[in-house]
Design an enzyme around this catalytic site. Structure first.
Site, mmCIF file in Angstrom:
data_model
loop_
_atom_site.group_PDB
_atom_site.id
_atom_site.type_symbol
_atom_site.label_atom_id
_atom_site.label_comp_id
_atom_site.label_asym_id
_atom_site.label_seq_id
_atom_site.Cartn_x
_atom_site.Cartn_y
_atom_site.Cartn_z
ATOM 1 N N SER A 165 -42.990 16.855 -15.532
ATOM 2 C CA SER A 165 -42.075 16.389 -14.499
ATOM 3 C C SER A 165 -42.000 14.852 -14.501
ATOM 4 O O SER A 165 -40.914 14.269 -14.538
ATOM 5 C CB SER A 165 -42.563 16.919 -13.140
ATOM 6 O OG SER A 165 -41.901 16.297 -12.088
ATOM 7 N N ARG A 175 -40.955 24.611 -7.803
ATOM 8 C CA ARG A 175 -42.428 24.504 -7.733
ATOM 9 C C ARG A 175 -42.875 24.287 -6.292
ATOM 10 O O ARG A 175 -43.865 24.878 -5.844
ATOM 11 C CB ARG A 175 -42.916 23.349 -8.624
ATOM 12 C CG ARG A 175 -42.884 23.698 -10.103
ATOM 13 C CD ARG A 175 -43.094 22.457 -10.953
ATOM 14 N NE ARG A 175 -44.350 21.804 -10.681
ATOM 15 C CZ ARG A 175 -44.548 20.487 -10.788
ATOM 16 N NH1 ARG A 175 -43.576 19.686 -11.179
ATOM 17 N NH2 ARG A 175 -45.734 19.978 -10.533
ATOM 18 N N HIS A 204 -45.246 3.549 -13.629
ATOM 19 C CA HIS A 204 -45.198 4.681 -12.702
ATOM 20 C C HIS A 204 -46.552 4.836 -12.017
ATOM 21 O O HIS A 204 -47.590 4.767 -12.663
ATOM 22 C CB HIS A 204 -44.886 5.971 -13.468
ATOM 23 C CG HIS A 204 -44.830 7.171 -12.572
ATOM 24 N ND1 HIS A 204 -43.715 7.490 -11.841
ATOM 25 C CD2 HIS A 204 -45.766 8.089 -12.255
ATOM 26 C CE1 HIS A 204 -43.953 8.565 -11.116
ATOM 27 N NE2 HIS A 204 -45.200 8.954 -11.352
ATOM 28 N N LYS A 216 -38.823 12.168 -16.649
ATOM 29 C CA LYS A 216 -38.036 11.127 -15.981
ATOM 30 C C LYS A 216 -38.285 9.761 -16.630
ATOM 31 O O LYS A 216 -37.375 8.947 -16.780
ATOM 32 C CB LYS A 216 -38.369 11.096 -14.482
ATOM 33 C CG LYS A 216 -37.799 12.313 -13.753
ATOM 34 C CD LYS A 216 -38.228 12.407 -12.311
ATOM 35 C CE LYS A 216 -39.625 12.903 -12.149
ATOM 36 N NZ LYS A 216 -40.007 13.532 -10.928
ATOM 37 N N ASP A 276 -35.634 18.795 -14.215
ATOM 38 C CA ASP A 276 -36.773 18.484 -13.333
ATOM 39 C C ASP A 276 -36.393 18.697 -11.875
ATOM 40 O O ASP A 276 -37.203 19.208 -11.099
ATOM 41 C CB ASP A 276 -37.273 17.057 -13.553
ATOM 42 C CG ASP A 276 -38.432 16.749 -12.618
ATOM 43 O OD1 ASP A 276 -39.458 17.459 -12.712
ATOM 44 O OD2 ASP A 276 -38.309 15.858 -11.764
#
Ligand code: URA
Length: 420
Positions: free
Chosen positions: A183, A168, A82, A187, A161
């Protein structure tokens, strides 16, 4: 339990129990807590933070709000990577096939771009025919065959999320390290790969402008991943200047293919080798130095390019782009930004370059905006290079915008030049 007590506790710097956090996430996801109450709690978190334990429990509750994938059908060690996002970041397109070439399966779900940052799914969709919405079975089948697949996030993954992130965005509560961590990691944990490598960016084009904040976010995400039984590592990398020379969807695929063709050895290549080596080490493929060599070999041998091409084909795209990048969509219009005098390019501000690319049509200001796959920028010189008067510093491309005056003005404002 009741939401007012929970808001008051966080507001008064008192820690919530595991049960309170799980109740809060479940009750909000199922609609039993109103948006105005949840946003009040989120603001309390922004101002007062959460402890490490609270962040871990929140992340796990968010993961468990939807499906958690079972990747055991792939039949080997799986890894996910990520990046916290930036400008010109096409590393997933290179690292995925390179790690797969070294025997690690890379099942990856990615997102679309928003604002000045790009998204991997948009980049892949610039390849003619490429499908990013596949069933889980098809996704797993492709990963099993080639070692690598990227699809868009689908199914019932982390509904908590989805709801909390849009709240948010609408309530000024995005910039909180525990909330960002929960968050992202919820995932990652729902995708459920064995290893997770996190590329946490800092600098002008990144979410985290300050290095120290990126370190704090990276360490927290590592702890959350490890507490969930994953092999997890965060590396902190620079996003003050764009990554590589091409910014924009088809242009970035082009540059990623050129790296896979072993034609490009700059900062982008180096970062891809480093990140791939870290994935390989996490996956138990040996010491970092051995893994670096394996990553280099995956590219120089052409094995990673072959995997990329096979994956493109299995996802419905034109695999010939792996040999001939001119088959990628090309912009109708272009504009060269020239050096007004002899100068040295001392800095390139990535946020401004990202905004220029947005003006050219490559990005979105709203979630559902259309984008121009051909739009973007090619930096013709690296940071630190001297450029002669009249030489092209960068070329702007677009198929939707033929008047380049605003984009060129913005692009020039991204550059810091010195006489040389
Ligand atoms: N990316 C995410 O998925 N969540 C955040 O909160 C920030 C970046």
């Amino acid at each position: 339990m009741n939401i007012i007590d929970i808001i008051n506790k966080t507001k008064r710097h008192q820690e919530l129990s595991d049960e309170e956090i799980s109740w809060l996430i479940n009750a909000y996801t199922s609609g039993d807590i109103a948006d105005y109450q949840m946003s009040s709690w989120l603001m309390a978190v922004c101002l007062n933070g959460l402890s490490e334990r609270e962040t871990i429990i929140m992340t796990k509750a968010m993961r468990d709000s939807g499906d958690v994938l079972d990747l055991s059908c792939i039949g080997g060690i799986t890894a996910d990577k990520h990046s916290t996002g930036g400008v010109g970041d096409k590393t997933s397109l290179i690292i995925g096939p390179a790690a797969a070439a070294c025997g690690v399966y890379i099942p990856k779900m990615s997102g679309r771009g928003l604002g000045h940052t790009g998204g991997t799914i948009d980049k892949l969709e610039s390849i003619n025919g490429f499908q990013t919405e596949l069933s889980f079975d098809k996704f797993a089948e492709i990963v099993g065959k080639t070692g690598f697949s990227i699809i868009s996030q689908s199914g019932n993954l982390c509904p908590a999320d989805k709801k909390i992130y849009s709240l948010r965005n609408a309530s000024g509560t995005v910039d909180s390290i525990p909330l960002i961590c929960a968050s992202i990691m919820s995932k990652k944990l729902a995708l459920n790969a064995d290893c997770i490598l996190l590329d946490v960016k800092y600098g002008s084009g990144a979410f985290m402008k300050k290095y120290e904040d990126a370190v704090q976010l990276g360490r927290l995400m590592e702890k959350v991943g490890i507490s969930a039984g994953k092999k997890c590592r965060a590396v902190i990398t620079d996003m003050n200047s764009p990554l590589g020379k091409n910014i924009g969807n088809a242009l970035e695929v082009r540059e990623a293919v050129e790296v896979l063709q072993n034609k490009s050895q700059g900062r982008l290549y180096e970062l891809c080798i480093e990140l791939t080596a870290n994935i390989l080490e996490l996956a138990g493929k040996g010491e970092l130095t051995v893994c670096r060599k394996a990553a280099e070999e995956a590219i120089s041998s052409g094995k990673a390019l072959e995997i990329f091409s096979k994956t493109v084909e299995l996802q419905g795209g034109d695999p010939r782009i792996a040999d001939d990048v001119t088959l990628l969509p090309q912009a109708k219009y272009s504009f060269a930004v020239k050096a007004p005098e002899n100068m040295r390019l001392s800095a390139v501000n990535s946020e401004e370059i990202g905004m220029t690319s947005l003006i050219l049509g490559a990005g979105r200001t709203e979630k559902d905006d259309d984008i121009d796959m051909t739009a973007g920028i090619v930096m013709e010189h690296e940071q630190g290079e001297c450029i002669s008067e009249g030489e092209t510093i960068m070329t702007l491309y677009s198929s939707v915008c033929s008047d380049f005056s605003e984009a060129a003005h913005r692009a020039v404002s991204a550059l810091t030049m010195e006489r040389c």
